[in-house]
Design an enzyme around this catalytic site. Structure first.
Site, short mmCIF file in Angstrom:
data_model
loop_
_atom_site.label_atom_id
_atom_site.label_comp_id
_atom_site.label_asym_id
_atom_site.label_seq_id
_atom_site.Cartn_x
_atom_site.Cartn_y
_atom_site.Cartn_z
N GLN A 15 15.07 -8.24 -3.64
CA GLN A 15 13.85 -8.84 -3.46
C GLN A 15 13.25 -9.80 -4.78
O GLN A 15 12.97 -10.59 -4.55
CB GLN A 15 12.92 -8.04 -3.01
CG GLN A 15 11.40 -8.51 -2.87
CD GLN A 15 10.49 -7.45 -2.37
OE1 GLN A 15 10.33 -7.40 -1.24
NE2 GLN A 15 9.66 -6.65 -3.46
N SER B 172 9.46 5.83 -3.47
CA SER B 172 9.14 4.72 -2.30
C SER B 172 7.87 5.14 -1.26
O SER B 172 7.94 6.52 -1.02
CB SER B 172 10.43 4.69 -1.60
OG SER B 172 10.29 3.88 -0.42
N SER B 173 7.31 4.28 -0.79
CA SER B 173 6.38 4.64 0.03
C SER B 173 6.80 5.36 1.25
O SER B 173 6.28 6.27 1.85
CB SER B 173 5.62 3.53 0.65
OG SER B 173 4.97 2.66 -0.52
N HIS C 24 4.26 1.82 -8.23
CA HIS C 24 3.30 0.78 -7.83
C HIS C 24 2.32 0.75 -9.22
O HIS C 24 2.14 -0.49 -9.86
CB HIS C 24 2.49 0.89 -6.82
CG HIS C 24 3.21 0.67 -5.44
ND1 HIS C 24 3.27 1.86 -4.66
CD2 HIS C 24 3.90 -0.23 -4.80
CE1 HIS C 24 4.17 1.39 -3.47
NE2 HIS C 24 4.27 0.13 -3.78
N GLY D 24 0.82 -1.21 0.01
CA GLY D 24 0.14 -0.16 0.04
C GLY D 24 0.97 1.51 -0.08
O GLY D 24 2.12 1.26 -0.42
#
Ligand code: PAJ
Length: 294
Positions: free
Chosen positions: A168, A200-201, A50, A44
């Protein structure tokens, strides 16, 4: 009788949101009958990075499913977990705008019905012990736990990941091989702000002055790409780390690694494909970035 052209008002796409596995499976069964399923897992606080994954997924699959789950198992730092931004209403609107068909929004007990502490261990070799793994012990095991669970539930044809989290991507590829899943991993390029900072969040947690300093992390990679030559890489690593420290960062690492298996490189034969990877704190916020060198 009215025809479609008579229907006035803006067209609004309705995304289906499900929180439990039974409901999700019902929708997925129908979706699977229509074609390939592409899956974009997220935590989120969505941004353009995203949304690019969603767009690519939409282009390549009949059905796009996103998930939002802030995975407690992958946070080695409890403060980072507590401070992780949550913007769920905004995220839903953004996903609808991109015409993402399905959003899986599970509560923690749906993902970890027996808690997350004692669940499976994945043998990733060195992959979860170097770079991020060294500075964030347990992080990649936590990522594997949640991604393994999500993939078992969704069983997508393709999985969309961002190059921003290079290690990742490699870890998840390895997880898929270890667990013999059929899903194909698609890695999408890092989306950046106009000054080069990787989206980035966590960027929203930077102060105004930190935000001005932050793009140096990208510049340092660009510089290393220009500087690199055959032979020892130690000088470049030290110089790049020192420049970040002088600017107020607390670097965890600046490294070169093999693009193939992420083995750390101190020398270069001038041919092997390399990636440069960097992680550094700016105040309390930890930023990571990477660049393929050749
Ligand atoms: P999150 O940080 O929300 O990222 C979700 C996906 O978006 C990841 O594949 C990440 O690499 C990608 N992404 C993030 N920033 C990006 C950018 N600037 N450009 C392109 N892609 C970007 O990564 C996670 O969540 C979690 O670890 C997760 C895989 C969901 C497991 O919990």
């Amino acid at each position: 009788m009215r025809n479609l052209a008579d229907l006035k008002g803006p067209y609004r796409f309705i995304m289906i949101i499900v929180k439990n596995i039974d409901a999700l499976q019902r929708h997925l069964d129908k979706a699977r009958a229509n074609g390939n399923i592409g899956f974009v897992p997220t935590m989120g606080a969505l941004h353009e990075g995203h949304l690019e994954l969603i767009r690519t997924c939409r282009k390549e699959n009949v059905q796009t499913i996103a998930s939002i789950f802030v995975n407690p198992a992958q946070f080695n730092d409890p403060t980072d977990f507590q401070k992780y931004p949550v913007t769920i209403e905004k995220d839903i609107l953004l996903l609808e705008k991109e015409e993402c068909q399905l959003l899986f929004l599970p509560p923690v007990e749906v993902i970890y019905p027996h808690g997350f502490k004692g669940t499976a261990y994945f043998d990733l070799g060195d992959l979860d012990k170097i770079l991020e793994g060294r500075f964030r012990p347990g992080h990649f095991q936590g990522v594997c736990k949640v991604v393994n669970r999500l993939l078992d539930i969704v069983q997508p044809t393709r999985l969309y990941l961002g190059q921003k989290d290079f290690q990742q991507c490699m870890v998840i590829q390895k997880l898929i091989e270890l667990t013999k899943k059929n899903t194909v991993v698609r890695v999408c390029p890092t989306k950046r702000e106009s000054d080069g900072l990787a989206m980035s969040s966590r960027n929203v947690r930077l102060s105004e002055s930190q935000r001005k300093t932050a793009p140096l992390i990208h510049n340092t990679l660009l510089r290393a790409k220009r500087q690199i030559k055959k032979g020892s890489l130690l000088m470049i690593k030290q110089e790049r780390t020192a420049i970040l420290s002088e600017a107020g960062f607390r670097p965890d690492y600046f490294e070169f690694a093999s693009l193939r298996d992420l083995a750390i490189k101190d020398t270069w034969d001038g041919e092997e494909k390399l990636v440069a990877l960097v992680a550094a704190y700016l105040g309390e916020v930890r930023l990571i970035d990477n660049m393929i060198i050749n």
